[in-house]
Design a protein around this motif. Structure first.
Motif, short mmCIF file in Angstrom:
data_model
loop_
_atom_site.label_atom_id
_atom_site.label_comp_id
_atom_site.label_asym_id
_atom_site.label_seq_id
_atom_site.Cartn_x
_atom_site.Cartn_y
_atom_site.Cartn_z
N HIS A 157 0.58 -1.20 0.02
CA HIS A 157 -0.15 -0.30 -0.09
C HIS A 157 0.13 1.33 0.38
O HIS A 157 0.74 2.13 -1.20
N LYS A 158 1.52 0.96 0.88
CA LYS A 158 2.78 2.51 1.04
C LYS A 158 3.50 2.93 -0.58
O LYS A 158 3.28 3.69 -0.65
N LEU A 159 3.97 1.68 -1.31
CA LEU A 159 4.97 1.72 -2.82
C LEU A 159 3.96 2.07 -3.24
O LEU A 159 4.24 2.54 -4.15
N LEU A 160 2.25 1.87 -3.31
CA LEU A 160 1.40 2.62 -4.42
C LEU A 160 0.99 3.80 -4.38
O LEU A 160 1.15 4.55 -5.13
N ASP A 161 1.37 4.06 -2.78
CA ASP A 161 1.18 5.67 -2.31
C ASP A 161 1.78 6.23 -3.15
O ASP A 161 1.76 7.60 -3.67
N LEU A 162 3.59 5.93 -2.58
CA LEU A 162 4.37 6.41 -3.54
C LEU A 162 3.81 6.51 -5.14
O LEU A 162 5.03 7.17 -5.61
N SER A 163 4.28 5.55 -6.43
CA SER A 163 3.77 5.23 -7.04
C SER A 163 3.01 6.21 -8.06
O SER A 163 3.19 7.48 -8.79
N ALA A 164 1.98 6.85 -7.36
CA ALA A 164 0.67 7.10 -7.21
C ALA A 164 1.15 8.72 -8.48
O ALA A 164 1.07 9.11 -9.52
N PRO A 165 1.73 9.65 -7.45
CA PRO A 165 1.79 10.86 -8.59
C PRO A 165 3.59 11.36 -9.68
O PRO A 165 3.07 11.60 -10.23
N LEU A 166 4.14 10.21 -9.05
CA LEU A 166 4.96 9.72 -10.83
C LEU A 166 4.51 9.18 -11.97
O LEU A 166 4.99 9.40 -12.63
N LEU A 167 2.79 8.43 -11.52
CA LEU A 167 1.88 7.99 -13.26
C LEU A 167 1.68 8.74 -13.73
O LEU A 167 0.69 9.46 -13.58
N LYS A 168 1.74 7.83 -15.21
CA LYS A 168 1.10 8.85 -16.34
C LYS A 168 -0.34 8.13 -15.90
O LYS A 168 -0.25 7.24 -15.15
N SER A 169 -1.18 8.86 -16.46
CA SER A 169 -2.83 8.42 -16.48
C SER A 169 -2.34 7.33 -16.76
O SER A 169 -2.29 6.25 -17.81
N SER A 170 -3.56 6.19 -16.04
CA SER A 170 -3.43 4.38 -16.78
C SER A 170 -2.52 4.06 -16.10
O SER A 170 -1.57 2.79 -17.11
N GLY A 171 -1.35 4.42 -15.54
CA GLY A 171 -0.13 3.51 -15.85
C GLY A 171 0.40 2.02 -14.47
O GLY A 171 -0.96 2.49 -14.02
N PHE A 172 1.45 1.66 -14.61
CA PHE A 172 1.11 0.49 -14.09
C PHE A 172 1.95 0.82 -13.09
O PHE A 172 3.44 0.91 -13.11
#
Length: 219
Positions: A157-172
């Motif tokens: 859950h922390k990994l996904l929280d950290l990833s969200a602002p880095l990703l383009k729309s619909s990123g993986f």
């Protein structure tokens, strides 16, 4: 490098140049590890299976999601490897996928120095090392990356929280986890993320199995 490693790289279908690059990376990882403690695994054959092969086997899954007909003639795919540590899986993936661009994010200065050393030694011009915390990179590279990879970095859950602002729309996000990851999955907010696939990965010659979790961000 041992005969087992050499034969293992051939069995994995690598070209002679790819195999030579992998052998260089593994040798340097173990050499630097004696001084800088980059990894808990310090024996060649174990590092080969649990580091190199562990990283190599996820590439076809990444390719399936990222190399789609809709991406033809677009800019190069941008991958961020969070908490890259000793360069896993980022460096093996960069060796095998020279048309993608990899950003290895690592806050530890000694580990980032190792990553820069390997980048120079292998001439990986499509790879950059970002010696910074993930949160700081998000301030300068918001919505920049097509995908995130992470191996043994932090709770899901922390990994996904950290990833969200880095990703383009619909990123993986491609999260490398053990088979026993149901508890971590249950902690993830379904409002922001869709779990697309749980890929069970068997490592050749190893009783230890892995799982690759594929998430897509819903903005």
């Amino acid at each position: 490098m041992s005969l087992e490693v050499d034969e293992g790289l051939k069995a994995a279908g690598l070209s002679p140049d790819e195999a030579a690059a992998m052998q260089y990376f593994l040798a340097e990882l173990l050499r630097w590890n004696r001084v800088h403690n980059l990894t808990a695994i310090d024996e060649t054959e174990a590092a080969f299976h649990l580091h190199l092969i562990d990283s190599i086997v996820v590439l076809p899954i990444l390719q399936r999601y990222l190399q789609t007909p809709l991406r033809v003639n677009e800019t190069p795919i941008q991958i961020a490897d969070l908490g890259s540590g000793g360069g896993l899986p980022g460096i093996p993936l960069a060796i095998l996928q020279p048309t993608w661009f990899f950003s290895l994010i690592e806050a530890s200065k000694k580990k980032a120095a190792f990553l820069q050393h390997v980048r120079g030694g292998l001439g990986l011009s499509h790879l950059q090392v970002m010696a910074s915390r993930v949160e700081n990179v998000a301030n300068t590279h918001r919505a920049f990356f097509d995908a995130i990879t992470a191996r043994a970095f932090t709770r899901l859950h922390k990994l996904l929280d950290l990833s969200a602002p880095l990703l383009k729309s619909s990123g993986f996000v491609f999260a490398m986890k053990s088979q026993q990851s149901e508890e971590e999955i249950s902690e993830v907010s379904s409002k922001d993320w869709t779990l697309l696939e749980e890929c069970e990965l068997s490592l050749p010659g190893q009783a230890l199995d892995r799982r690759l979790l594929v998430f897509q961000y819903q903005q």
